[in-house]
Scaffold this active site. Structure first.
Site: not given
Ligand SMILES: Cc1cc2nc3c(=O)[nH]c(=O)nc-3n(C[C@H](O)[C@H](O)[C@H](O)COP(=O)(O)OP(=O)(O)OC[C@H]3O[C@@H](n4cnc5c(N)ncnc54)[C@H](O)[C@@H]3O)c2cc1C
Length: 381
Positions: A157, A363
């Site tokens: 977050i 995002e």
């Molecule tokens: C620095 C930073 C700041 C952030 N700030 C915020 C914030 O303020 N608030 C907030 O709520 N979140 C925040 N996030 C979270 C961010 O939005 C998520 O990291 C992002 O949406 C990806 O989710 P995940 O990391 O769980 O990856 P996962 O969903 O676990 O994905 C892992 C991999 O699988 C792929 N994947 C997943 N599902 C599919 C599919 N159906 N088809 C094909 N490929 C797929 C993804 O693209 C990725 O390559 C932040 C993240 C970071 C790193």
């Protein structure tokens, strides 16, 4: 079609160029190395009206249109991606959710302090076990007598440690899927809220990122942002706008890296010539310039569609996808222009490259953007 910024947008760009040259560029390397959140500079951006960019003046904001806001995020990010992310997440996630979906009394309660920068905003959707599949969230809010009781945690977050206002999504009716999620707002210091680990990151190191934990956190019914069970739909709307700001952040990082590489290439002499005179290096700049200009046009077009009340979800996803990947390619090329020095912290090229990577993830990852775009392209053709 008009492809130029209006006088006000141009003036905003000039004002921020001066600010960034003086207050941001000289310090960005230090902030990155120490992973220190630049509170003073963020406060100055608040004084310039950049922390309530799109908040109407009646709530203490600057009442900018989306194109102006995109210009602002781009200019700040040219100097420092982390600071661009702070501004983008504060405005487009927490503040925009309250502005777009909150009741009049919530707007009056929270927007003035967010818009002035007296409080920073954090917004929590992602959890350790659910990112792209955000409906898999475990955080839940239960109605007990006259209050909501929230338990769970959030991951990654932005502003987690430094925020004064938190908007958090929680499941309120698990059987209803996307119609069973509610957004809640509460101030820092609310009993039951604790900030877990501060996360140490590859890039965007001086943007604050933390884990949040909720243990029997109690809020009244007036803390609901929007309607009970409307939180997920409101979030999807909000994220479409947020993607425009990540696209602008990407363009800024790409252009910032290109500017540094251009300056270096004119000074660095090999074989008796500045390396900028070699065609192989010039072609890197040709590709960077072309792709970043395309990315900027896509970003401003998505912002223009939003400003004029037209559908923009697909265009915002396309802008975010293209701009973030263009920024990644541009920053890798910028490191190449610097040669060995590009691989060291003597020069800022590697910082831009590390910062750009976040734009392909935050995002909604590039894969998720492609899902959104494919769905729309296939439906509409
Ligand atoms: C620095 C930073 C700041 C952030 N700030 C915020 C914030 O303020 N608030 C907030 O709520 N979140 C925040 N996030 C979270 C961010 O939005 C998520 O990291 C992002 O949406 C990806 O989710 P995940 O990391 O769980 O990856 P996962 O969903 O676990 O994905 C892992 C991999 O699988 C792929 N994947 C997943 N599902 C599919 C599919 N159906 N088809 C094909 N490929 C797929 C993804 O693209 C990725 O390559 C932040 C993240 C970071 C790193």
């Amino acid at each position: 079609m008009e492809f130029v910024l209006n006088d006000e947008q141009q003036a905003l760009r000039e004002m921020l160029r001066t600010f960034v040259a003086k207050e941001v560029r000289p310090k960005a390397g230090e902030w990155d190395a120490s992973a220190e959140f630049p509170r003073e500079t963020v406060a100055k951006l608040g004084e310039l009206g950049l922390l309530g960019a799109m908040v109407p003046e009646e709530y203490g904001g600057s009442g900018m249109d989306m194109v102006s806001y995109a210009v602002a995020v781009e200019e700040i990010s040219k100097g420092d991606g982390s600071l661009g992310l702070t501004v983008a997440s504060h405005n487009s996630l927490c503040t925009a959710h309250i502005l777009g979906s909150g009741s009049e009394s919530l707007k009056r309660k929270y927007l003035p302090e967010l818009a002035s920068g007296r409080s920073l905003g954090a917004w929590g959707l992602t959890e350790a076990g659910s990112g792209s599949d955000s409906l898999g969230m475990r955080t839940k809010a239960e109605w007990r007598k006259d209050r909501w009781v929230i338990n769970g945690s959030k991951m990654f977050i932005t502003q987690g440690n430094v925020a004064g206002v938190y908007v958090v999504l929680a499941v309120t009716d698990r059987d209803k899927g996307k119609d069973g999620v509610t957004a809640f707002v509460f101030p820092a210091g609310t009993k039951g809220l604790s900030v877990g680990r501060k996360l140490h990151k590859l890039g965007m190191r001086s943007s604050d990122t933390a884990e949040l934990v909720f243990e029997d956190l109690e809020v009244g019914p007036d803390a609901v942002v929007g309607q009970v069970n409307s939180g997920f739909r409101d979030t999807m709307k909000n994220l479409a706008g947020g993607r425009i700001s990540i696209a602008a952040l990407s363009v800024g990082i790409g252009l910032g890296a290109m500017r540094e590489a251009l300056a270096y290439s004119k000074e660095r002499v090999q074989f008796g010539h500045a390396v900028s005179e070699f065609q192989a290096i010039q072609w890197l700049f040709a590709d960077m310039g072309t792709e970043l200009e395309a990315a900027e046009l896509m970003t401003f077009r998505a912002a223009f569609l939003k400003d004029t009340g037209r559908p923009y979800t697909r265009e915002a996803a396309m802008a975010k996808l293209f701009a973030s990947e263009a920024a990644m390619r541009a920053t890798i090329k910028a490191v190449q222009v610097f040669g060995g020095y590009g691989y060291t912290q003597e020069y800022p090229a590697e910082r831009y490259m590390r910062d750009a990577k976040l734009c392909e993830i935050g995002e909604g990852t590039s894969e998720v953007q492609r899902i959104i775009i494919a769905r729309d392209v296939i439906r509409s053709h």
